[in-house]
Design a protein around this motif. Structure first.
Motif, short mmCIF file in Angstrom:
data_model
loop_
_atom_site.label_atom_id
_atom_site.label_comp_id
_atom_site.label_asym_id
_atom_site.label_seq_id
_atom_site.Cartn_x
_atom_site.Cartn_y
_atom_site.Cartn_z
N GLN A 66 -2.35 -2.02 -6.74
CA GLN A 66 -1.61 -3.01 -5.95
C GLN A 66 -1.36 -4.29 -6.74
O GLN A 66 -0.30 -4.91 -6.63
CB GLN A 66 -2.39 -3.36 -4.67
CG GLN A 66 -2.15 -2.40 -3.52
CD GLN A 66 -3.05 -1.18 -3.58
OE1 GLN A 66 -3.61 -0.86 -4.64
NE2 GLN A 66 -3.18 -0.48 -2.46
N ASP A 126 0.83 -1.21 0.00
CA ASP A 126 0.00 0.00 0.00
C ASP A 126 0.86 1.26 0.00
O ASP A 126 0.55 2.24 -0.67
CB ASP A 126 -0.94 0.00 1.21
CG ASP A 126 -2.01 -1.08 1.08
OD1 ASP A 126 -2.46 -1.33 -0.06
OD2 ASP A 126 -2.38 -1.68 2.10
N ALA A 147 2.13 1.60 -3.43
CA ALA A 147 1.07 2.10 -4.32
C ALA A 147 0.90 3.60 -4.16
O ALA A 147 0.73 4.33 -5.14
CB ALA A 147 -0.23 1.37 -4.02
#
Length: 465
Positions: free
Chosen positions: A345, A321, A324
């Motif tokens: 992701q 995350d 990302a």
RNA sequence: GUCCCCAUCGUCUAGAGGCCUAGGACACCUCCCUUUCACGGAGGCGACCGGGGUUCGAAUCCCCGUGGGGUCGCCA
């Protein structure tokens, strides 16, 4: 005694790689020993110091995760203290006023250099028992000089370089306060290191020659002498010295250039320090392992290839995350908006193992969110006329299947068998059409992520052209 | 020039007198994996600056040389 280290940059520019490593080692040493790490801003050069530079240094430290326990202290805010110490030295006779003018000093230096001598203050205003000082000139504002011992040697056991001895006869009486009354660097360092209770001074190699002077002043003040550790410098990839003019860049530039702070930190730690064969270690591990005994005394050359390798490692390890989020920002700066599908992701899951740089990673996956401009050479090579009808056939059969990598793979295989082709014969033109270039991860996985509608749209569009 | 520091593969380094036929990592090369490119795996190439000492024995200690760097500011 608790360990207290400091990082004392002058705010005249960004935090570059050498400064960052010095900060890192000081920080790690304090952490390792459960001590305190202090940030001190040495801003007594008013003409060159800027608030922007202070901010840049703190930004760099923050990015690398080098938090300080005390400070930042600004030397310009400590003038009263310096003045007090100055006066006490004057009173004690360990410092004195010198009325030699700048021009006079310059002429002296020039003459000495010409005669092949080491340029040194001639001691004209140095008071001695039985010595008659010249008449004080009316037009010269005096500086204050430290009365350095003239005989004997100053020695210390450098934690990196071992024992270093320098004869007092090599040193002259340095100026500790300018004509305008402001204290100079060597003096401020001494007062601060003393008052802040610094136990280990970890700093750059270029300060080795300041150390004996500082020790002498410390002794004149009756202070305990800290331990010193002098780190050798970092050279550029061309083995030349790093300087503003030559190759030195801000650590924040590495952020911009697509490096993870973990990678830069790990790389810097390994530059001039080692722990056996260990190459990869995180911040915490480094703090546990760090010691001054394993610092190399020789200069080290910066090597981008190895940094890249570490960066690749940390990209693979990164929290998906967080990765990302970083990549979203980088894509945004290319005016690419990340849509909900395909999920970033998932795309990164497919691509992160192939990247050693965040910008490159972002760049590689742009085609998921914007239709690519196909590379002409790749088109010519792979999207040959004979394969077009087969691709059309594929598009038709793909339009009815359940959209998963396995089923896509199955369909391509069917076609491969039917037309007695090799897999790449179909996979390569698909790559060109879908990704814009002939290199990509497994094509069925790419298609699965890209989605049925978009995949078919791109294929049919390409075949129409 | 002065004083100070430094010297192991191309690069970062391990090495505290015998464990060194010098180890690891990056890079490079070969092979394997493979649907291309990467990733990954297995191999390979590759170094103790030179000369003297000390020692039974030196990459390691000492000296000299050579090379590199730093420093000699009313900069930090």
């Amino acid at each position: 005694m608790t360990v207290r280290t400091r990082f004392a940059p002058s705010p005249t520019g960004f935090l570059h790689i050498g400064g960052a490593r010095t900060a890192l080692f000081s920080w790690a040493y304090a952490k390792k020993h459960g001590g305190q790490f202090i940030l001190r801003i040495e801003d007594t050069d008013v003409a060159r110091s800027t608030p922007a530079a202070v901010q840049a240094i703190m930004d760099g430290m923050h990015w690398l995760g080098l938090d300080y326990d005390e400070g930042p202290f600004y030397q310009m805010q400590r003038m009263e203290t310096y003045k007090k110490v100055l006066q006490s030295m004057l009173d004690a006779g360990t410092a004195y006023y010198c009325y030699s003018s700048k021009a006079e000093l310059e002429a002296l230096r020039e003459a000495q250099t010409l005669a092949g001598e080491k340029p040194k203050y001639d001691g004209k205003w140095r008071p001695e028992v039985g010595k008659l000082l010249p008449a004080i000139p009316a037009d010269v504002k005096p500086v204050i000089r430290f009365k350095n011992p003239q005989t004997g040697v100053v020695a210390w056991d450098d934690l990196v370089k071992g024992r270093i001895e320098i004869a007092n006869s090599e040193m002259d009486d340095l100026i500790i306060a300018r004509a305008d009354g402001t204290p100079t660097y060597n003096f401020c360092v001494v007062v601060d290191d003393f008052e802040m209770g610094i136990t280990q001074v970890i700093r750059g190699d270029d300060h080795v020659n300041n150390t004996p002077r500082q020790i002498n002043m410390l002794m004149a003040l009756g202070a305990t002498i800290p331990q010193y550790a002098h780190l050798s410098m970092i050279l550029g990839g061309d083995s030349q010295k790093l300087s503003k003019r030559h190759g030195a860049v801000s650590v924040m530039q590495y952020h911009e250039d697509g490096y993870l702070p973990e990678a830069v930190l790990n790389y810097l730690a390994r530059l001039g320090w080692s722990h056996g064969d260990a190459e990869i270690f995180n911040r915490q591990q480094f703090c546990e392992w760090f010691d001054l005994a394993h610092i190399t005394p020789s200069a080290a050359q910066f090597n981008t290839e190895k940094l890249n390798w570490l960066n690749a490692h940390y990209i693979k390890e990164a929290n998906i995350d967080a990765l990302a989020s970083d990549i979203t920002t980088r894509l945004a700066s290319m005016s690419i908006e990340v849509t909900l599908q395909p999920k970033l992701q998932d795309v990164l899951g497919l691509y992160r193992e192939r990247a050693n740089n965040l910008n490159q990673l972002a760049n590689d996956i742009v085609y998921f969110y914007a239709r690519p401009q196909a590379n002409v050479a790749d088109v010519d090579k792979h999207l040959t006329p004979d394969i077009k009808p087969i691709l059309l056939e594929l598009a038709d059969s793909l339009s009815t299947i359940e959209w998963k990598a396995e089923t896509i793979h199955h369909e391509i295989n069917e076609l491969v068998t039917k037309h007695a082709l090799k897999f790449p014969k179909i996979a390569m033109p698909l790559r060109v059409i879908l990704c814009g270039i002939a290199q990509s991860p497994s094509i069925d996985q790419v298609m699965a992520l890209l989605g049925q509608q978009e995949t078919l749209a791109r294929i049919r569009l390409a075949l129409k052209a």
